[in-house]
Motif scaffolding. Structure first.
Motif, PDB file in Angstrom:
ATOM      1  N   ASP A 176       0.859  -1.177   0.000  1.00 56.71           N
ATOM      2  CA  ASP A 176       0.000   0.000   0.000  1.00 56.71           C
ATOM      3  C   ASP A 176       0.898   1.231   0.000  1.00 56.71           C
ATOM      4  N   ILE A 177       0.467   2.273  -0.707  1.00 61.16           N
ATOM      5  CA  ILE A 177       1.202   3.545  -0.624  1.00 61.16           C
ATOM      6  C   ILE A 177       0.320   4.559   0.091  1.00 61.16           C
ATOM      7  N   SER A 178       0.960   5.530   0.754  1.00 60.69           N
ATOM      8  CA  SER A 178       0.173   6.575   1.409  1.00 60.69           C
ATOM      9  C   SER A 178      -0.612   7.313   0.333  1.00 60.69           C
ATOM     10  N   CYS A 179      -1.851   7.658   0.639  1.00 67.10           N
ATOM     11  CA  CYS A 179      -2.759   8.218  -0.372  1.00 67.10           C
ATOM     12  C   CYS A 179      -2.139   9.451  -1.026  1.00 67.10           C
ATOM     13  N   ILE A 180      -2.102   9.417  -2.361  1.00 64.90           N
ATOM     14  CA  ILE A 180      -1.425  10.497  -3.079  1.00 64.90           C
ATOM     15  C   ILE A 180      -2.268  11.771  -3.134  1.00 64.90           C
ATOM     16  N   LEU A 181      -3.556  11.641  -2.782  1.00 59.53           N
ATOM     17  CA  LEU A 181      -4.421  12.832  -2.780  1.00 59.53           C
ATOM     18  C   LEU A 181      -4.362  13.538  -1.424  1.00 59.53           C
ATOM     19  N   CYS A 182      -4.633  12.768  -0.340  1.00 62.71           N
ATOM     20  CA  CYS A 182      -4.742  13.398   0.988  1.00 62.71           C
ATOM     21  C   CYS A 182      -3.472  13.203   1.800  1.00 62.71           C
ATOM     22  N   GLY A 210      -2.425  10.687   3.229  1.00 62.97           N
ATOM     23  CA  GLY A 210      -2.600   9.810   4.389  1.00 62.97           C
ATOM     24  C   GLY A 210      -3.618  10.292   5.400  1.00 62.97           C
ATOM     25  N   LYS A 211      -4.180  11.490   5.175  1.00 64.17           N
ATOM     26  CA  LYS A 211      -5.134  12.003   6.170  1.00 64.17           C
ATOM     27  C   LYS A 211      -6.489  11.313   6.080  1.00 64.17           C
ATOM     28  N   GLY A 212      -6.815  10.820   4.905  1.00 65.87           N
ATOM     29  CA  GLY A 212      -8.133  10.183   4.712  1.00 65.87           C
ATOM     30  C   GLY A 212      -9.002  10.995   3.774  1.00 65.87           C
ATOM     31  N   CYS A 238      -8.991   7.162  -0.979  1.00 68.81           N
ATOM     32  CA  CYS A 238      -8.430   6.060  -0.170  1.00 68.81           C
ATOM     33  C   CYS A 238      -9.477   5.477   0.768  1.00 68.81           C
ATOM     34  N   LYS A 239     -10.730   5.830   0.548  1.00 70.84           N
ATOM     35  CA  LYS A 239     -11.854   5.382   1.391  1.00 70.84           C
ATOM     36  C   LYS A 239     -11.540   5.653   2.859  1.00 70.84           C
ATOM     37  N   TYR A 240     -10.980   6.814   3.114  1.00 75.72           N
ATOM     38  CA  TYR A 240     -10.684   7.310   4.469  1.00 75.72           C
ATOM     39  C   TYR A 240      -9.739   6.409   5.259  1.00 75.72           C
TER      40      TYR A 240
END
Ligand code: DAH
Length: 337
Positions: free
Chosen positions: A257-263, A265-267, A271-273
């Motif tokens: 898994d990679i940390s969400c490229i949009l947020c 990692g905040k949710g 990344c479905k939060y």
């Protein structure tokens, strides 16, 4: 007046008309009118039958010569008109007609970028057939017959016991047979699954698989390779998480898994939060896979990974529906120059 004189008179008249013609159209009309089957020339020549054989021969030959020369006069005049009309039609002040330029398909572009990155890390590229044998698609990769793991891959079966390859991992099995370590390759290409088409799944998609086999290869090498690839693709600040998983051809297996490229990692919705996005499968090549290829699994170890190209493209370009890649809407495709 003799027949020949009639023809000569007609010739003079026709030449004059050719000179007077003011368009290609009128020239064509004139040609049909004078030289056509119902025209005056044909009519005059019909009179040849009444002449004595000697006269007929002489007059006929002369008349034919005149006819041929008139034909070439028409041709030449028509040629001049065509050039003139083309010149008249050409207006250099008008904007030119744009030639539509094609683009490489977005999936091919992303697959190319992925291959380029791996190539820079020392991976060779290998390709294999789309129609694959059961052996290379499954058995060589440690899917025993009737093993439930085969259900993980919804397979299209074709005649002769072959299948449309469900992943590009069979190319790994093929290359392992052919080569001796160290082997470091990627195997990009098209894959097929008998799946219901949805926003996230399609019957045909693309993968870039990769593997390294040598003495003393460890999971740390795998991690180093994938961290380097993901960071170069999505940015240095990216975080990776290796989660235990299962594939028949790797042991141990993991999903990354990679940390969400949009947020970051905040949710968020993407990344479905959860803060994380699943992007690939990987692991240490199962000893059975090496042995099946005739390789000594005591001496050699290897890692392998498989990445979905559509998944990467969807993340990179924030595309929400995988079907957009395949329905050939030029307005969608043209955005990715
Ligand atoms: N072939 C797997 C699939 O299609 C992906 C994959 C997972 C490939 C792990 C690998 C690997 O080479 O090591 O789901």
């Amino acid at each position: 007046m003799s027949l020949l004189e009639d023809v000569k008179k007609l010739e003079a008249e026709v030449l004059e008309r050719i000179g007077q013609a003011d368009s290609l159209e009128s020239l064509k009309d004139c040609r049909v009118r004078y030289l056509g089957r119902k025209g005056p020339l044909a009519q005059i020549l019909r009179g040849l039958g009444k002449l004595s054989p000697e006269e007929r021969k002489e007059t006929g030959a002369a008349a034919n010569k005149i006819r041929a020369s008139l034909e070439s006069n028409f041709d030449e005049a028509a040629g001049r008109f065509t050039v003139r009309e083309q010149k008249a039609a050409f207006d250099p002040t008008l904007p030119g007609t744009a030639q539509p330029i094609g683009t490489r398909h977005i999936i091919n572009q992303v697959m190319g970028q992925m291959c380029h990155t791996f190539h820079g890390m020392g991976f060779e590229v290998a390709y294999g057939p789309h129609v694959e044998t059961d052996y290379y698609n499954f058995e060589a990769l440690n899917f025993p017959p009737d093993h439930p793991a085969r259900d993980m891959q919804d397979t299209f079966f074709v005649e002769g016991g072959r299948v449309l390859r469900t992943h590009t991992t069979p190319v790994q099995a093929r290359e392992l047979e052919k080569r001796t370590p160290p082997i470091k390759m990627i195997t990009p290409g098209k894959t097929f699954r008998n799946e219901a088409i949805s926003t996230r799944a399609h019957v045909s998609f693309h993968q870039v698989d990769g593997f390294l086999v040598d003495e003393g290869v460890s999971m740390a090498d795998l991690k180093g390779c994938l961290v380097a690839f993901c960071k170069s693709f999505f940015g240095e600040e990216l975080k990776l998480k290796f989660r235990p998983s299962f594939f028949p051809f790797t042991e141990p297996s993991a999903e990354v898994d990679i940390s969400c490229i949009l947020c970051k990692g905040k949710g968020c919705q993407l990344c479905k939060y959860s803060g994380w996005l699943e992007i690939l499968g990987c692991g240490m090549i199962h000893p059975n896979v090496l042995e099946n290829a005739g390789m000594d699994s005591e001496k050699y170890t290897g890692y392998a990974f498989g990445i979905g190209v559509e998944r990467i493209a969807m993340l990179k370009y924030k595309i929400k529906d995988i079907r957009l890649f395949f329905n050939n809407n030029a307005r969608f495709l043209r955005q990715f120059f």
